[in-house]
Design a protein around this motif. Sequence first.
Motif, PDB file in Angstrom:
ATOM      1  N   GLU A 133       1.885   2.302   2.464  1.00  0.00           N
ATOM      2  CA  GLU A 133       2.166   2.114   0.810  1.00  0.00           C
ATOM      3  C   GLU A 133       0.881   2.662   0.326  1.00  0.00           C
ATOM      4  O   GLU A 133       0.926   3.100  -0.688  1.00  0.00           O
ATOM      5  CB  GLU A 133       2.520   0.746   0.543  1.00  0.00           C
ATOM      6  CG  GLU A 133       3.833   0.206   0.935  1.00  0.00           C
ATOM      7  CD  GLU A 133       4.159  -1.145   0.481  1.00  0.00           C
ATOM      8  OE1 GLU A 133       3.244  -1.882   0.362  1.00  0.00           O
ATOM      9  OE2 GLU A 133       5.459  -1.406   0.529  1.00  0.00           O
ATOM     10  N   GLN A 136       1.458   6.364   0.139  1.00  0.00           N
ATOM     11  CA  GLN A 136       2.468   6.596  -0.828  1.00  0.00           C
ATOM     12  C   GLN A 136       2.104   6.515  -2.136  1.00  0.00           C
ATOM     13  O   GLN A 136       2.076   7.451  -3.328  1.00  0.00           O
ATOM     14  CB  GLN A 136       3.643   5.553  -0.723  1.00  0.00           C
ATOM     15  CG  GLN A 136       4.836   6.114  -1.536  1.00  0.00           C
ATOM     16  CD  GLN A 136       6.096   4.782  -1.393  1.00  0.00           C
ATOM     17  OE1 GLN A 136       5.622   3.917  -0.955  1.00  0.00           O
ATOM     18  NE2 GLN A 136       6.953   5.403  -1.810  1.00  0.00           N
ATOM     19  N   ARG A 137       1.003   5.610  -2.744  1.00  0.00           N
ATOM     20  CA  ARG A 137       0.432   5.481  -3.888  1.00  0.00           C
ATOM     21  C   ARG A 137      -0.382   6.676  -4.123  1.00  0.00           C
ATOM     22  O   ARG A 137      -0.494   7.419  -5.339  1.00  0.00           O
ATOM     23  CB  ARG A 137      -0.274   4.265  -3.993  1.00  0.00           C
ATOM     24  CG  ARG A 137       0.326   2.947  -4.392  1.00  0.00           C
ATOM     25  CD  ARG A 137      -0.534   1.608  -4.541  1.00  0.00           C
ATOM     26  NE  ARG A 137      -1.339   1.256  -3.665  1.00  0.00           N
ATOM     27  CZ  ARG A 137      -1.053   0.569  -2.597  1.00  0.00           C
ATOM     28  NH1 ARG A 137       0.186   0.092  -2.432  1.00  0.00           N
ATOM     29  NH2 ARG A 137      -2.006   0.231  -1.770  1.00  0.00           N
ATOM     30  N   ARG A 140       1.896   9.588  -5.098  1.00  0.00           N
ATOM     31  CA  ARG A 140       2.420   9.498  -6.365  1.00  0.00           C
ATOM     32  C   ARG A 140       1.426   9.947  -7.426  1.00  0.00           C
ATOM     33  O   ARG A 140       1.810  10.490  -8.407  1.00  0.00           O
ATOM     34  CB  ARG A 140       2.659   8.206  -6.708  1.00  0.00           C
ATOM     35  CG  ARG A 140       3.496   7.689  -7.776  1.00  0.00           C
ATOM     36  CD  ARG A 140       3.882   6.395  -8.054  1.00  0.00           C
ATOM     37  NE  ARG A 140       4.420   5.827  -7.019  1.00  0.00           N
ATOM     38  CZ  ARG A 140       4.517   4.594  -6.094  1.00  0.00           C
ATOM     39  NH1 ARG A 140       3.201   3.850  -6.694  1.00  0.00           N
ATOM     40  NH2 ARG A 140       4.943   4.217  -5.214  1.00  0.00           N
ATOM     41  N   LYS A 145       7.264  12.620  -6.423  1.00  0.00           N
ATOM     42  CA  LYS A 145       8.039  11.706  -6.614  1.00  0.00           C
ATOM     43  C   LYS A 145       8.521  10.336  -5.513  1.00  0.00           C
ATOM     44  O   LYS A 145       8.496  10.835  -4.379  1.00  0.00           O
ATOM     45  CB  LYS A 145       9.237  12.283  -6.918  1.00  0.00           C
ATOM     46  CG  LYS A 145       9.310  13.317  -8.027  1.00  0.00           C
ATOM     47  CD  LYS A 145      10.569  13.973  -8.388  1.00  0.00           C
ATOM     48  CE  LYS A 145      10.385  14.941  -9.374  1.00  0.00           C
ATOM     49  NZ  LYS A 145      11.338  16.156  -9.357  1.00  0.00           N
ATOM     50  N   ASP A 146       8.683   9.372  -6.120  1.00  0.00           N
ATOM     51  CA  ASP A 146       9.062   8.320  -5.151  1.00  0.00           C
ATOM     52  C   ASP A 146      10.349   8.345  -4.250  1.00  0.00           C
ATOM     53  O   ASP A 146      10.492   8.337  -3.273  1.00  0.00           O
ATOM     54  CB  ASP A 146       9.240   6.812  -5.986  1.00  0.00           C
ATOM     55  CG  ASP A 146       7.943   6.223  -6.571  1.00  0.00           C
ATOM     56  OD1 ASP A 146       6.804   6.603  -5.881  1.00  0.00           O
ATOM     57  OD2 ASP A 146       8.040   5.690  -7.433  1.00  0.00           O
ATOM     58  N   THR A 147      11.248   9.383  -4.790  1.00  0.00           N
ATOM     59  CA  THR A 147      12.368   9.418  -4.094  1.00  0.00           C
ATOM     60  C   THR A 147      12.125  10.574  -3.146  1.00  0.00           C
ATOM     61  O   THR A 147      12.909  10.627  -2.022  1.00  0.00           O
ATOM     62  CB  THR A 147      13.481  10.366  -4.873  1.00  0.00           C
ATOM     63  OG1 THR A 147      12.869  11.276  -5.498  1.00  0.00           O
ATOM     64  CG2 THR A 147      14.069   9.281  -6.082  1.00  0.00           C
TER      65      THR A 147
END
Length: 182
Positions: A133, A136-137, A140, A145-147
Amino acid sequence: MNPIRSCLPILLTAVLAACSTPPKPAESTVPEVAVRPTPPVATVRPAAPASTSPAPQAAARPEYLDPNSPLARQRTIFFGYDDFGLGPEDQAIVQLQGAYLARHPEVAVRLEGNADERGSPEYNLALGNKRAEAVQRALRLLGVKDTQVEAISWGEEKPRASGHDEAAWAQNRRVDFVYPAR
């Protein structure tokens, strides 16, 4: 009289007239002027318009599948013991992967968080998830994109190195970028 025979003289005249050479023009009384021949002019043809349809993607090999690409070679971020923060040395990998993903919104990646064998299985799953995570942040913030990103944890279940020493544990504390195989 036969109708074809009556048309025959007309047809013969037309054929002969088509084959004859045109008469020469009458001589002009205007004196000739010396004219320099003009050099031939190069004709420039406009380039063919660029195709507006996208190139077929099936034939193109994605950069992340090319083993010589930095994108394929730099897919792992390592972490310190009991840590899930990204260090300055990790920024180059995050920047590289993030820039590619931001330019290719159709591509998705799975971030697989891992931990070494020390700690309980539950703790290691949670730690691997925090590591995934964190990456991931960071992606971003680069416009991914989160998708496009799925963050998961394997905990200690998928070690890269076998062994029970610091060298092996350091290899197992990581997040791997996993792209589709196509």
